[in-house]
Each structure stands twice: as structure tokens, then as C-alpha cells.
Design a protein around this motif. Structure first.
Motif, short mmCIF file in Angstrom:
data_model
loop_
_atom_site.label_atom_id
_atom_site.label_comp_id
_atom_site.label_asym_id
_atom_site.label_seq_id
_atom_site.Cartn_x
_atom_site.Cartn_y
_atom_site.Cartn_z
N ILE A 167 0.77 -1.28 0.02
CA ILE A 167 -0.20 -0.06 0.01
C ILE A 167 1.07 1.39 0.08
CG2 ILE A 167 -1.78 1.25 1.28
CD1 ILE A 167 -2.52 -1.19 2.52
N ASP A 168 0.79 2.14 -0.98
CA ASP A 168 1.64 3.22 -1.24
C ASP A 168 3.10 3.02 -0.83
OD1 ASP A 168 -0.79 4.58 -1.34
OD2 ASP A 168 -1.10 5.04 0.59
N ASP A 169 3.67 2.11 -1.35
CA ASP A 169 5.01 1.83 -1.44
C ASP A 169 5.60 1.25 -0.18
OD1 ASP A 169 5.36 2.70 -3.93
OD2 ASP A 169 5.85 4.81 -3.39
N GLU A 170 4.52 0.78 0.72
CA GLU A 170 4.93 0.16 2.04
C GLU A 170 4.46 -1.29 2.13
OE1 GLU A 170 3.88 2.12 5.59
OE2 GLU A 170 4.13 4.26 4.71
N ILE A 171 5.05 -2.30 2.65
CA ILE A 171 4.58 -3.47 2.36
C ILE A 171 4.38 -3.74 3.80
CG2 ILE A 171 5.19 -5.87 1.96
CD1 ILE A 171 7.19 -4.88 0.08
N HIS A 172 3.05 -4.35 4.06
CA HIS A 172 2.65 -4.79 5.30
C HIS A 172 2.25 -6.31 5.29
CE1 HIS A 172 1.48 -0.41 6.28
NE2 HIS A 172 1.43 -0.45 4.99
N PHE A 173 2.51 -7.05 6.44
CA PHE A 173 2.53 -8.45 6.38
C PHE A 173 1.61 -8.80 7.46
CE2 PHE A 173 7.00 -7.52 5.31
CZ PHE A 173 7.07 -8.53 4.22
N ILE A 174 0.82 -9.86 7.03
CA ILE A 174 -0.30 -10.48 7.72
C ILE A 174 0.07 -11.98 7.89
CG2 ILE A 174 -2.67 -11.01 8.22
CD1 ILE A 174 -3.49 -8.38 6.56
N SER A 175 0.25 -12.47 9.10
CA SER A 175 0.72 -13.77 9.53
C SER A 175 -0.47 -14.47 9.93
CB SER A 175 2.01 -13.93 10.22
OG SER A 175 3.06 -13.34 9.25
N TYR A 176 -1.23 -15.53 9.79
CA TYR A 176 -1.94 -16.44 10.48
C TYR A 176 -1.46 -17.77 10.70
CZ TYR A 176 -6.14 -19.35 11.82
OH TYR A 176 -6.91 -20.01 12.31
N GLY A 177 -1.48 -18.44 11.89
CA GLY A 177 -1.37 -19.81 11.90
C GLY A 177 -0.06 -20.28 12.41
N ILE A 178 0.25 -21.47 12.24
CA ILE A 178 1.51 -22.16 12.48
C ILE A 178 2.33 -22.52 11.53
CG2 ILE A 178 0.60 -22.96 14.98
CD1 ILE A 178 0.10 -25.47 13.55
N ALA A 179 3.51 -22.68 11.59
CA ALA A 179 4.32 -23.04 10.22
C ALA A 179 4.27 -24.80 9.96
CB ALA A 179 5.75 -22.53 10.50
N ASN A 180 4.12 -25.46 11.18
CA ASN A 180 4.17 -26.80 11.04
C ASN A 180 3.37 -27.23 12.00
OD1 ASN A 180 4.67 -29.58 11.03
ND2 ASN A 180 6.99 -29.20 10.69
N ARG A 181 2.21 -28.13 11.61
CA ARG A 181 1.38 -28.85 12.53
C ARG A 181 2.01 -29.75 13.72
NH1 ARG A 181 -4.54 -29.69 10.00
NH2 ARG A 181 -4.51 -28.21 8.44
N GLU A 182 3.14 -30.36 13.24
CA GLU A 182 3.77 -31.20 14.28
C GLU A 182 4.55 -30.33 15.44
OE1 GLU A 182 6.00 -33.98 11.79
OE2 GLU A 182 4.31 -34.55 10.67
N VAL A 183 5.05 -29.12 14.88
CA VAL A 183 5.87 -28.39 15.79
C VAL A 183 5.05 -26.85 15.88
CG1 VAL A 183 8.14 -27.42 16.16
CG2 VAL A 183 7.98 -29.71 15.14
#
Length: 97
Positions: A53-69
């Protein structure tokens, strides 16, 4: 995996300009809420988005990287993208033609 790829592509193809005139922070909160609701209802373990958005990058993270860990995802998490690169290259080439 199919659901999360589809969700990311939908956000890429439909930029924030489609949102009513609301603040950047309100738009990001709305997108994060939609991502959380969608992932929770469809048993998707993780979704990471980068939104420009307007030359800025925004990150949205949801959840877990690995179900086992159960390690939470972040903007530095690394994932295998399988054949998604082919699809993105096709979209880019189509825009250039």
C-alpha cells in the motif's frame, strides 16, 4: 494448501482500491479479520500475506508453520510453493502482452 493459495491470489488480483474510503490501518485490520475467520472455518494451518500500500509492504501472518511443531508464522517464515510459480509467471506474462 489449495485454499491458502487461492486466498493469496484473490488478494493479489483485487487490490485494496476496491475497499471503501477507509484508513490504511482499518483496511489491514479488516483483511486480517477476514483471513483469520476464513482459515479458522476451513482448517487452514497457515496463511501469510504481503500487502503493498503506497510503497509500503505490510505483512499479515496467521497460524503455525508446522502442525507437528507449533511455531507461529511470521514474515520471515519459509514455505515451499510447489508449482505456484508457474501460475504467477503466467499472470505476469499475460499482463505484459
Amino acid at each position: 494448501m489449495k485454499h491458502s493459495i487461492l486466498s493469496c491470489l484473490i488478494l493479489i488480483l483485487f487490490p485494496l482500491s476496491g475497499f471503501p474510503q477507509i484508513s490504511r490501518q482499518q483496511a489491514l485490520m479488516e483483511i486480517e479479520s477476514l483471513v483469520n475467520d476464513y482459515a479458522g472455518k476451513n482448517d487452514i494451518p497457515t496463511i501469510n500475506l504481503g500487502i503493498a500500500i503506497d510503497d509500503e509492504i505490510h505483512f499479515i501472518s496467521y497460524g503455525i508453520a508446522n502442525r507437528e511443531v507449533p511455531v507461529k508464522t511470521s514474515e520471515t517464515s519459509i514455505f515451499q510453493i510447489a508449482s505456484v510459480g508457474k501460475l504467477l509467471c503466467g499472470i505476469i506474462i499475460n499482463d505484459l502482452v
